[in-house]
Design an enzyme around this catalytic site. Structure first.
Site: not given
Ligand code: NAP
Length: 251
Positions: A90, A63, A155
């Site tokens: 990430n 975590d 966010y």
């Molecule tokens: P995602 O699909 O929600 O995956 C995020 C991963 O991080 C999940 O496996 C989640 O596990 C894990 N996580 C969350 N909180 C955590 C913690 N405290 N410790 C360890 N792991 C944790 O997100 P994503 O869209 O791939 O996003 C990845 C990154 O890119 C993030 O920083 C997000 O803000 C950024 N981002 C995303 C977008 C977009 O459009 N998707 C755009 C810009 C930036 P759980 O399932 O257990 O929560």
């Protein structure tokens, strides 16, 4: 193939979405990848797929808000790889609310994962990365670390903090051969955005907003930027903010 051969890499939030894609690409390109996540089952499945494809990977239950989890993760990397060349911060969470409707608990939760998680990662990893002498920290921010948008006040504030945390660390860590950069994805098709992109057409179009390429990005399109910053091809890229948004912020 082999663009990061010999490098040890840690990717947080590597169990799904973009983190999974980053881990898989970095392993395909020769990295020894430590996939960390709080989702143990999904994280182990990512590692199993990487190994089945001939790559080198380990899973660490982690975590990012926990200092002791970070200490344990870095110690495991030290024991198994003896070095850490690339840290991909990430893991992140999104709470969809304007700031004035966000509760203090939701605000703290967002900052704990998105900001404190990155800070703890840098603090824990830098001593081992210094030994490498040629290392790269990649912080995943967002276009919403550069511009505003409705309905995501905590966010957006957190991603703005990651943008400037990156630049401050770039100033402090250059002397140790550690490059620090941020990536600013636009709208990416992951579990984080599935509910917004696939509920109804009006919501999808509102989320895509002014994206000039008229579609969400595939996670791999962001992973290619991560790979570039992880590799020595980016040896003079330092303190930069790399936007990967299909033109969202261009006009
Ligand atoms: P995602 O699909 O929600 O995956 C995020 C991963 O991080 C999940 O496996 C989640 O596990 C894990 N996580 C969350 N909180 C955590 C913690 N405290 N410790 C360890 N792991 C944790 O997100 P994503 O869209 O791939 O996003 C990845 C990154 O890119 C993030 O920083 C997000 O803000 C950024 N981002 C995303 C977008 C977009 O459009 N998707 C755009 C810009 C930036 P759980 O399932 O257990 O929560």
């Amino acid at each position: 193939m082999g663009r990061i051969s010999g490098k040890a890499v840690l990717v947080t939030g590597g169990a799904m979405g973009m983190g999974k894609s980053h881990a898989e690409l970095l392993a395909r390109e020769g990295g020894h990848v430590f996939v960390t996540d709080r989702d143990v089952l999904a994280g182990k499945a990512v590692v199993a797929r990487i190994i089945a494809a001939g790559g080198k990977a380990e899973f660490i239950a982690h975590d990012v808000t926990s200092e002791s989890d970070w200490n344990n993760a870095i110690e495991m990397v030290r024991q198994k790889a003896g070095r850490l060349d690339v840290l991909v911060n990430n893991a992140g969470i999104l709470i969809l609310k304007p700031l004035h409707e966000t509760s203090p608990e939701e605000f703290d939760r967002t900052f704990n994962v998105n900001v404190k998680g990155v800070y703890l990662g840098i603090r824990s990893a830098v001593p081992l990365m210094k030994e490498s002498g040629n290392a790269s920290i990649i912080n995943i921010s967002s276009i919403y670390g550069i511009i505003g948008a409705p309905m995501a006040g905590a966010y957006i504030s957190s991603k703005g903090a990651v943008r400037l945390m990156t630049k401050s660390c770039a100033v402090d860590l250059a002397a140790f051969g550690i490059r620090v950069n941020s990536i600013h994805p636009g709208v990416i098709d992951t579990p984080m955005t599935n509910g917004l992109l696939y509920t109804d057409e009006a919501t999808r179009q509102a989320v895509l907003g002014p994206t000039l390429l008229k579609r969400p990005s595939r996670p791999e399109e962001v992973s290619n930027a991560v790979l570039f910053l992880a590799s020595d091809e980016s040896s003079f890229v330092h303190g930069a903010e790399m936007v990967v948004d299909g033109g969202y912020t261009a006009n």
